[in-house]
Design a protein around this motif. Structure first.
Motif, mmCIF file in Angstrom:
data_model
loop_
_atom_site.group_PDB
_atom_site.id
_atom_site.type_symbol
_atom_site.label_atom_id
_atom_site.label_comp_id
_atom_site.label_asym_id
_atom_site.label_seq_id
_atom_site.Cartn_x
_atom_site.Cartn_y
_atom_site.Cartn_z
ATOM 1 N N HIS A 94 0.880 -1.171 0.000
ATOM 2 C CA HIS A 94 0.000 0.000 0.000
ATOM 3 C C HIS A 94 0.917 1.220 0.000
ATOM 4 O O HIS A 94 1.046 1.912 1.003
ATOM 5 C CB HIS A 94 -0.907 -0.010 1.235
ATOM 6 N N ASP A 95 1.564 1.462 -1.144
ATOM 7 C CA ASP A 95 2.568 2.524 -1.198
ATOM 8 C C ASP A 95 2.420 3.485 -2.370
ATOM 9 O O ASP A 95 3.307 4.290 -2.625
ATOM 10 C CB ASP A 95 3.970 1.913 -1.192
ATOM 11 N N ASP B 38 -11.160 5.671 0.110
ATOM 12 C CA ASP B 38 -10.352 4.971 1.104
ATOM 13 C C ASP B 38 -8.905 5.028 0.616
ATOM 14 O O ASP B 38 -8.532 4.339 -0.340
ATOM 15 C CB ASP B 38 -10.830 3.529 1.230
ATOM 16 N N LYS C 57 -6.067 4.022 1.872
ATOM 17 C CA LYS C 57 -5.289 2.782 1.970
ATOM 18 C C LYS C 57 -5.612 1.873 0.793
ATOM 19 O O LYS C 57 -4.713 1.321 0.161
ATOM 20 C CB LYS C 57 -5.552 2.070 3.283
ATOM 21 N N GLU C 58 -6.871 1.706 0.487
ATOM 22 C CA GLU C 58 -7.261 0.847 -0.640
ATOM 23 C C GLU C 58 -6.767 1.427 -1.963
ATOM 24 O O GLU C 58 -6.286 0.703 -2.835
ATOM 25 C CB GLU C 58 -8.776 0.669 -0.676
ATOM 26 N N SER D 95 -4.142 3.126 -2.463
ATOM 27 C CA SER D 95 -2.681 3.052 -2.543
ATOM 28 C C SER D 95 -2.174 1.627 -2.777
ATOM 29 O O SER D 95 -0.980 1.393 -2.827
ATOM 30 C CB SER D 95 -2.059 3.609 -1.260
ATOM 31 N N HIS D 96 -3.082 0.686 -2.960
ATOM 32 C CA HIS D 96 -2.734 -0.731 -3.099
ATOM 33 C C HIS D 96 -2.163 -1.045 -4.478
ATOM 34 O O HIS D 96 -2.601 -0.511 -5.488
ATOM 35 C CB HIS D 96 -3.994 -1.582 -2.874
#
Length: 82
Positions: free
Chosen positions: A46-47, A71, A73-74, A76-77
């Motif tokens: 997740h970067d 979202d 985090k999602e 950035s997946h």
């Protein structure tokens, strides 16, 4: 691609090559696609540099703009081959 070498699957999904910043010289051209057989371990991170743009901010941000209420985090997946 800015994030390095990637495989683009037939369904359009990308799988990045971990710590591989580009394909070897002569392997890739923008006008030609090539098939490749790869082996390795599929990992996920997740970067990806995602952000929600702020209309009141006068500073230009670097990264991938996403809509409000995303979202992060999602968004950035990504998958990578190690």
């Amino acid at each position: 691609m800015k994030l390095g070498a990637a495989l683009i699957l037939e369904n359009g999904q990308r799988i990045w090559m971990d710590e591989m910043h580009s394909w070897p010289d002569g392997f890739y051209t923008e006008k030609e696609t090539k098939s490749a057989k790869v082996t390795g371990v599929l990992i996920e991170r997740h970067d990806l540099p995602v952000f929600v743009p702020n209309e009141n901010d006068s500073i230009m941000q670097q990264g991938i703009p996403v809509p409000k209420d995303t979202d992060l985090k999602e968004a950035s997946h990504r998958y990578l081959f190690r």
